[in-house]
Each structure stands twice: as C-alpha cells, then as structure tokens.
Write an enzyme that holds these catalytic residues in place. Structure first.
Site, short mmCIF file in Angstrom:
data_model
loop_
_atom_site.label_atom_id
_atom_site.label_comp_id
_atom_site.label_asym_id
_atom_site.label_seq_id
_atom_site.Cartn_x
_atom_site.Cartn_y
_atom_site.Cartn_z
N SER A 30 -18.81 -4.78 -66.39
CA SER A 30 -19.91 -4.09 -67.07
C SER A 30 -19.42 -2.71 -67.44
O SER A 30 -18.43 -2.20 -66.88
CB SER A 30 -21.13 -3.99 -66.15
N TYR B 191 -25.40 -2.12 -57.87
CA TYR B 191 -24.72 -2.74 -59.00
C TYR B 191 -23.47 -1.96 -59.38
O TYR B 191 -22.39 -2.55 -59.59
CB TYR B 191 -25.69 -2.80 -60.18
#
Length: 248
Positions: free
Chosen positions: A130, A143
């Site tokens: 990401s 995350y």
C-alpha cells in the site's frame, strides 16, 4: 496464490477486490490459481470462475496456513484488513490480528513455498502492499505498521531469493475502488455531510495528483507484469501506484 481476508471481521465474507482481479489476471495468463479465502463460498466462486482450486482458510491461524499448497511458482500476498482508531483507543487484540494476517501469514507462506521455487530455479513473490507501506496516516497504526513490516519482509526475500531465480516486490497502490473503500466513502460522506464525490477528491485523494480511484484490474496488471519474462532484474522494489501521492 491469492490470499484474502475480510476487512471487517475474521469470519466475514470477502467482497470482490484486488485479490479477485489478480486471480483473473493470472489465470488469463495461463496459471493454475489457488484461491485462498476465509469464506468457503467466496473461495469456491472465484476458483470456479478462473478454473482454479479453492482453499478456505483463516490466514490468522498458522495451522490453516500450514495446510495450504507448498508447490506454487507465484505467491501473491494480498490479505488485508483495516481498523481505524487513535493509538490510545486501538484494541490490542485488533492490532495483533492485523499483524497476524498481513505479516505473519506472508512469512509462513514464504517458508512454505520458497523451497519449491528454489528447487525450480524460478519464482515470483508479489506483495500487495500500500502507499501506507511507504507513508503513514493518523489513526491507522495497525495497518501502517503491518504494511511497513511487509515491505521489509519483501526486501529480505529479494536478497535471499536472488541466487535461486526468485524475485520479490511490493505493489503500493493508493485508494483502490473496492467495496471496502466504497464503504469508507459512504461513512465519510455521512460524517462530514458532503457528497461522495467530494469525499473522494477532498478526503481520500487529497494527497494524490490524479483525482480518481485506482481500479483493482490496474493493480492486478502490475502484479502480472512482475511475473512476466522481462522483470528478472526487478526485485526488492516497491512500485507506487498512488497517483503522485509519494512524489510530493
């Protein structure tokens, strides 16, 4: 190998997204795809659609990971889930779950599949990371921590795998048009009292020069390219697909 877990809870059904797109792209290139999902019905549906094999498994469970196929030539680590909260309010068990799914499971899958790749003298590891593997955002400690760890694991894999013809890379998309993101848009629109298109441009894509969401198929195309014949020297890399977010 496609690994996917739901964004909301360990036992919920996975909705279509990057994992499904990767399965379709790889199958279209001739691969036999092993579809791994926490939900048996989803795994079966996707596997049937691409002529692959379904493997229902909760990737937070090391024993379940240990029952997955070991003889794979391409490993796509795509599993992910999210939780948004300030650090002081972040449930420790939720933080731990994110690390289990997005860091420990890829590590265990690498331990399981690399020996086969090494014996063949060829292999590809594609980690769907990401932009948050390269940058941080507030309220996403679980995350961001997991994605940064995945980046490090990918680089170590690249160094160890190089003598054996195995490459390892990360793909780093920004916000992708998945059901998870669509739910985030709806929630932000309600919270801020603004239309959904303004949420996309002013909230999600505030740091992006390109003001549109990424399509899952675009991410899958990059993953497929990394498995192609002209990428043998592309290893240990992190490939941003963030619309210019990390360029600023």
């Amino acid at each position: 190998m496609w690994e996917s877990v739901p964004a909301d809870a360990p036992k919920a059904r996975q909705t279509p997204g990057i994992g499904r797109a990767c399965a379709v792209a790889l199958a279209g290139a001739g691969a036999l795809v092993h579809v791994v999902d926490v939900d048996a019905r989803t795994a079966a549906e996707v596997a049937e659609s691409v002529g692959g094999q379904a493997h229902p498994a909760d990737l937070a469970d090391p024993a379940a990971v240990g029952r997955l196929p070991a003889e794979v030539d391409v490993l796509v680590n795509n599993a992910g889930l999210q939780h948004v909260a300030a650090i002081e309010d972040f449930p420790p068990e939720r933080f731990e779950l994110l690390q289990k799914v997005m860091v420990t499971a890829p590590f265990l899958l690498l331990r399981r599949t690399l020996p086969h790749m090494y014996r063949r003298g060829w292999g590809r590891v594609v980690n769907i990371s990401s932009v948050h593997g390269l940058r941080a955002s507030p309220f996403k400690s679980g995350y961001v921590t997991a994605k940064h760890a995945l980046e490090g694991l990918s680089k170590v894999t690249a160094l160890e795998g190089a003598p054996h013809g195995v490459t390892s890379n990360c793909v780093n998309p920004g916000y992708v048009r998945t059901p998870l993101v669509e739910r985030q848009i709806a929630a932000q629109a309600e919270a801020h009292g603004i239309p959904a298109p303004r949420v996309v441009e002013e909230v999600l894509l505030r740091g992006s020069a390109i003001k549109r969401l990424i399509e899952p198929e675009e991410v899958a195309a990059v993953a497929l390219w990394l498995c192609g014949p002209h990428t043998g020297h592309v290893t240990g890399a992190s490939l941003p697909m963030d619309g210019g977010w990390t360029a600023a």
